[in-house]
Design a protein around this motif. Structure first.
Motif, PDB file in Angstrom:
ATOM      1  N   THR A  35      16.382  -0.099  19.618  1.00 11.37           N
ATOM      2  CA  THR A  35      17.090  -0.176  20.896  1.00 11.37           C
ATOM      3  C   THR A  35      16.355   0.559  22.014  1.00 11.37           C
ATOM      4  O   THR A  35      15.988  -0.056  23.015  1.00 11.37           O
ATOM      5  N   ILE A  36      16.135   1.822  21.855  1.00 10.22           N
ATOM      6  CA  ILE A  36      15.581   2.625  22.945  1.00 10.22           C
ATOM      7  C   ILE A  36      14.091   2.372  23.153  1.00 10.22           C
ATOM      8  O   ILE A  36      13.642   2.224  24.294  1.00 10.22           O
ATOM      9  N   GLY A  44       8.295   0.538  31.152  1.00  8.42           N
ATOM     10  CA  GLY A  44       6.962   1.043  31.492  1.00  8.42           C
ATOM     11  C   GLY A  44       6.005  -0.068  31.870  1.00  8.42           C
ATOM     12  O   GLY A  44       5.216   0.065  32.814  1.00  8.42           O
ATOM     13  N   LEU A  45       6.051  -1.184  31.145  1.00  5.57           N
ATOM     14  CA  LEU A  45       5.192  -2.323  31.488  1.00  5.57           C
ATOM     15  C   LEU A  45       5.554  -2.917  32.847  1.00  5.57           C
ATOM     16  O   LEU A  45       4.672  -3.322  33.610  1.00  5.57           O
ATOM     17  N   VAL A  65      12.138   1.498  40.418  1.00  7.65           N
ATOM     18  CA  VAL A  65      12.361   0.799  39.146  1.00  7.65           C
ATOM     19  C   VAL A  65      12.564   1.810  38.027  1.00  7.65           C
ATOM     20  O   VAL A  65      13.435   1.649  37.166  1.00  7.65           O
ATOM     21  N   ALA A  66      11.776   2.891  38.031  1.00  7.66           N
ATOM     22  CA  ALA A  66      11.922   3.932  37.008  1.00  7.66           C
ATOM     23  C   ALA A  66      13.277   4.603  37.099  1.00  7.66           C
ATOM     24  O   ALA A  66      13.924   4.873  36.081  1.00  7.66           O
ATOM     25  N   ALA A  67      13.725   4.876  38.323  1.00 11.25           N
ATOM     26  CA  ALA A  67      15.027   5.529  38.504  1.00 11.25           C
ATOM     27  C   ALA A  67      16.163   4.621  38.029  1.00 11.25           C
ATOM     28  O   ALA A  67      17.071   5.072  37.313  1.00 11.25           O
ATOM     29  N   VAL A  68      16.114   3.352  38.418  1.00 11.26           N
ATOM     30  CA  VAL A  68      17.164   2.415  37.995  1.00 11.26           C
ATOM     31  C   VAL A  68      17.130   2.236  36.479  1.00 11.26           C
ATOM     32  O   VAL A  68      18.179   2.230  35.816  1.00 11.26           O
ATOM     33  N   GLY A  69      15.941   2.117  35.916  1.00 14.62           N
ATOM     34  CA  GLY A  69      15.821   1.991  34.457  1.00 14.62           C
ATOM     35  C   GLY A  69      16.327   3.217  33.733  1.00 14.62           C
ATOM     36  O   GLY A  69      16.978   3.127  32.693  1.00 14.62           O
ATOM     37  N   GLY A  70      16.054   4.398  34.281  1.00 14.58           N
ATOM     38  CA  GLY A  70      16.563   5.626  33.681  1.00 14.58           C
ATOM     39  C   GLY A  70      18.070   5.716  33.731  1.00 14.58           C
ATOM     40  O   GLY A  70      18.707   6.167  32.776  1.00 14.58           O
ATOM     41  N   LEU A  77      22.649   2.323  27.715  1.00 13.44           N
ATOM     42  CA  LEU A  77      21.991   2.264  26.410  1.00 13.44           C
ATOM     43  C   LEU A  77      22.213   3.527  25.583  1.00 13.44           C
ATOM     44  O   LEU A  77      22.439   3.459  24.379  1.00 13.44           O
ATOM     45  N   GLY A  78      22.176   4.688  26.228  1.00 12.86           N
ATOM     46  CA  GLY A  78      22.359   5.952  25.514  1.00 12.86           C
ATOM     47  C   GLY A  78      23.668   6.038  24.747  1.00 12.86           C
ATOM     48  O   GLY A  78      23.681   6.325  23.549  1.00 12.86           O
ATOM     49  N   PRO A  79      24.803   5.793  25.409  1.00 16.08           N
ATOM     50  CA  PRO A  79      26.073   5.837  24.677  1.00 16.08           C
ATOM     51  C   PRO A  79      26.191   4.784  23.572  1.00 16.08           C
ATOM     52  O   PRO A  79      26.777   5.048  22.521  1.00 16.08           O
TER      53      PRO A  79
END
Length: 101
Positions: A35-36, A44-45, A65-70, A77-79
């Motif tokens: 998943t992660i 990253g790509l 994009v990095a901020a939104v993805g994070g 995804l984390g929960p």
């Protein structure tokens, strides 16, 4: 492996947790790995494909994009991964068969 369900002290809880992790490491790592890892690899790509050398606008876009993805990774995804790992640990503790799927 059969685990004892009883009242445990701090040492017993840590011992059971380490035993669960050691005995079911493949399952737990597989859940996280399926998943992660792909999500952040794709993120990253995407960031690398946006960046144009010497162009500050593309670097700023990559940062957005990095901020939104994070945020997506942390709030969505984390929960979900945490719930899947908790379910797998509980099932293993109760000797129920569990798979990555």
């Amino acid at each position: 492996m059969k685990y004892q369900i009883k009242q445990l002290g701090l040492g017993g809880i840590l011992d059971q947790a380490i035993s669960l992790l050691r005995n079911h490491f493949g399952l737990l790592f597989g859940i996280v790995g399926m998943t992660i890892i792909p999500f952040f690899a794709i993120l990253g790509l995407v960031q690398l494909s946006i960046i144009v050398p010497g162009d500050m606008q593309s670097i700023q876009t990559s940062g957005i994009v990095a901020a939104v993805g994070g945020i997506i990774g942390g709030l969505v995804l984390g929960p979900l991964v945490n719930a899947a790992v908790i379910h797998a640990v509980a099932s293993a503790y109760l000797s129920r068969p569990t798979t990555i799927g």
